[in-house]
Every structure is written in structure tokens, then in C-alpha cells.
Design an enzyme around this catalytic site. Structure first.
Site, PDB file in Angstrom:
ATOM      1  N   HIS A   1       0.811  -1.193  -0.015  1.00 23.57           N
ATOM      2  CA  HIS A   1       0.134  -0.073   0.168  1.00 23.57           C
ATOM      3  C   HIS A   1       0.885   1.373   0.020  1.00 23.57           C
ATOM      4  O   HIS A   1       1.859   1.258   0.804  1.00 23.57           O
ATOM      5  CB  HIS A   1      -1.038  -0.079   1.073  1.00 23.57           C
ATOM      6  CG  HIS A   1      -2.001   0.888   1.278  1.00 23.57           C
ATOM      7  ND1 HIS A   1      -1.867   2.386   1.543  1.00 23.57           N
ATOM      8  CD2 HIS A   1      -3.308   0.835   0.796  1.00 23.57           C
ATOM      9  CE1 HIS A   1      -2.985   3.066   1.282  1.00 23.57           C
ATOM     10  NE2 HIS A   1      -3.905   2.096   0.995  1.00 23.57           N
TER      11      HIS A   1
ATOM     12  N   GLU B   1       0.552   4.232   1.342  1.00 22.99           N
ATOM     13  CA  GLU B   1       0.661   4.571   2.652  1.00 22.99           C
ATOM     14  C   GLU B   1       1.622   4.144   3.527  1.00 22.99           C
ATOM     15  O   GLU B   1       2.624   4.632   3.968  1.00 22.99           O
ATOM     16  CB  GLU B   1      -0.674   4.733   3.503  1.00 22.99           C
ATOM     17  CG  GLU B   1      -0.464   5.267   4.870  1.00 22.99           C
ATOM     18  CD  GLU B   1      -1.758   4.958   5.598  1.00 22.99           C
ATOM     19  OE1 GLU B   1      -1.500   4.817   7.038  1.00 22.99           O
ATOM     20  OE2 GLU B   1      -2.662   5.100   5.224  1.00 22.99           O
TER      21      GLU B   1
ATOM     22  N   THR C   1      -3.009   3.527   8.757  1.00 24.75           N
ATOM     23  CA  THR C   1      -4.305   4.261   9.424  1.00 24.75           C
ATOM     24  C   THR C   1      -5.688   3.704   9.406  1.00 24.75           C
ATOM     25  O   THR C   1      -6.463   4.213   9.842  1.00 24.75           O
ATOM     26  CB  THR C   1      -4.205   5.713   8.767  1.00 24.75           C
ATOM     27  OG1 THR C   1      -4.486   5.635   7.361  1.00 24.75           O
ATOM     28  CG2 THR C   1      -3.295   6.645   9.278  1.00 24.75           C
TER      29      THR C   1
END
Length: 277
Positions: free
Chosen positions: A123, A125, A161
Site C-alpha cells: 500500500h 501509505e 491508518t
């Protein structure tokens, strides 16, 4: 048939903030390069592309002197420095919660901890967070990937997150038995938790849930998984044409939920089509 829309649902604070920044930049500069897709929703990307958005996979793909947008997922320190060296304007749309995760990771690394990140290693992030760590690091998707035969001296733990708090708690509970010193930061953003709680409440009220969001959206996938874990039938759609009227048959109530990267206009469009069906 009763239709119930989850609350809250749709764009989270960080993504909404980033898209607002991008729209202002497009209005001012007419052409803006985004390092990776600015949002995990193909329909919204298409709308922004019509306004002048250009996509670039890597910092070196951005032409010199261009305006570049950093999406809510953030980027590594090296990528941000490369963008600034290209003598153009950099519009930083990194979500404040993602930035906090980056800062926590950098802090833990600087203090000598081996940094463990709960998340998807592929990912953007997570790749961005890794780019703020100078020392040792490890990315795991859950407690099942922890080697119980390995001991550690100092571990620093944080999370992508959009993860589940229960998953983070399970990882910490297992790792605390394998290390001499442990430091944990809960970097799961509140908007993610609220959307997960909202679909749990929704699951208790309806016979099925339509979950709206891009196939590459991690937080949308989590909503689908939660619905299915509750034993509620879920239909994941990206756009109105994917709605299946046969799935709705025999259901007296249907819920609608959407991932944090799903724009309001798309939620409204799909909700209206459900009503027509």
C-alpha cells in the site's frame, strides 16, 4: 423496501481535504501531476483528469518545473525531496493522520527501536511510512505473521491508518511476550474507526448492505469484511452499473455504506439507482 444509509459514510477528512487542495490547484494551474492516483476511486480520478490531472508513477516521471500533488497517502522523504528538486510547485495533500504515522515511525527509528508496521506492505501509505525509517523495520498484515520463536530487544509498533484496532491489539499482545522493551503508537485514524462502527450498527438493522468504493481501496475492503463477519450479505460496487437487482430480491431493508475514498456525488448516484430498482 427500506433504505438505510450509514452515518458517517463516504469521504474521510483527510481525503476530502486532499481533493479540495487538488481542485484548487487545478483551477489555478490547469495542469497538475499527481504522484500515483490521488484517490482510490476510478470514477473520481476520471472526473479530476477531465479538469487537467495527470498521473505519474514516480517522482522522476514528473516534468521539470511542473506542479505536483502529493496524495493523502503521503510519500517517502526521498520522493518529496526529489519533487522539490524538480523546480516546480509541490502541493502536499498528505493526510495529517498519515503524517503523524510518518513522524512516529521516524521518531521510533531515531530512538533505536525496530519499527513494526501493521498494514499492507504494497500500500502506498505503508511505503511512504517506510521511507521515513532509517533503521530496521518490519511490515506484517496481522498476528499470524509473527514468528513466536524470534526474540527482540526493542520494538516500536504502529499501524497503517486504515487497519482494525482489534488487529493492532492482537499484534501488540503477541509481540509484548517476545521483546524486552516495547513502545506502541495507535495511528489508526478516528474516521476509519467511525466508519467501521457505523457499518456494524447498520448490519444490525438491515438484510443486506451495498458497500460503495474502489476495488483498490483498503478501507472499503475492511467495510466489506466487517459486514460479512456479521453474517450480513454485502454487495461491493464501484459504480451504478454494477448494482444487481436480483441480489435485492427478498430483502425488506438494504443498507448503504461507502469507503473513505468514495465521493458524495457517487454515493448519491448509486443510492438513487437502488431506489429505482
Amino acid at each position: 423496501m427500506k433504505l438505510v444509509v450509514a452515518s458517517p459514510t463516504g469521504l474521510c477528512f483527510g481525503v476530502r481535504r486532499a481533493i479540495d487542495q487538488l481542485e484548487r490547484a487545478l483551477g489555478e494551474y490547469r495542469e497538475v501531476y499527481s504522484l500515483g492516483s490521488p484517490i482510490h476511486n476510478p470514477q473520481e480520478v476520471a472526473r479530476l483528469s477531465a479538469l487537467g490531472l495527470k498521473l505519474a508513477e514516480h517522482a522522476e516521471d514528473v516534468p521539470q518545473g511542473s506542479v505536483t500533488f502529493v496524495r493523502a497517502h503521503g510519500v517517502s522523504k526521498a520522493e518529496l525531496e526529489e519533487l522539490r528538486n524538480r523546480r516546480g510547485v509541490v502541493v502536499d495533500g498528505t493526510c495529517p493522520f498519515v503524517r503523524t504515522a510518518q513522524e512516529r515511525a521516524e521518531s521510533l527509528s531515531g530512538e533505536g527501536y525496530k519499527v513494526v508496521i501493521l498494514g499492507d506492505s504494497k500500500h502506498p501509505e505503508v511505503r511512504g511510512i517506510l521511507g521515513h525509517i532509517d533503521g530496521e523495520s518490519l511490515v506484517i498484515s496481522g498476528e499470524s505473521e509473527i514468528d513466536a520463536g524470534t526474540r527482540y530487544r526493542r520494538l516500536g509498533i504502529l499501524s497503517q491508518t486504515t487497519q482494525w484496532e482489534a488487529s493492532l491489539a492482537a499484534v501488540v499482545s503477541k509481540l509484548v511476550l517476545l521483546t524486552d522493551e516495547i513502545k506502541v503508537y495507535n495511528t489508526i485514524c478516528r474516521a476509519t474507526i467511525e466508519r467501521q462502527e457505523s457499518i456494524r450498527r447498520l448490519g444490525a438493522q438491515v438484510d443486506g448492505i451495498v458497500v460503495i468504493g474502489g476495488r483498490n481501496s483498503a478501507n472499503t475492503r475492511k467495510l466489506v469484511e466487517i459486514a460479512e463477519s456479521l453474517g450480513v450479505s454485502a454487495m461491493w460496487v464501484e459504480h451504478p452499473d454494477e448494482l444487481d437487482g436480483r441480489w435485492m430480491q427478498g430483502k425488506s431493508s438494504i443498507g448503504v455504506a461507502a469507503g473513505g475514498s468514495t465521493p458524495d456525488w457517487l454515493i448519491n448516484e448509486i443510492t438513487e439507482k437502488i431506489k429505482r430498482l
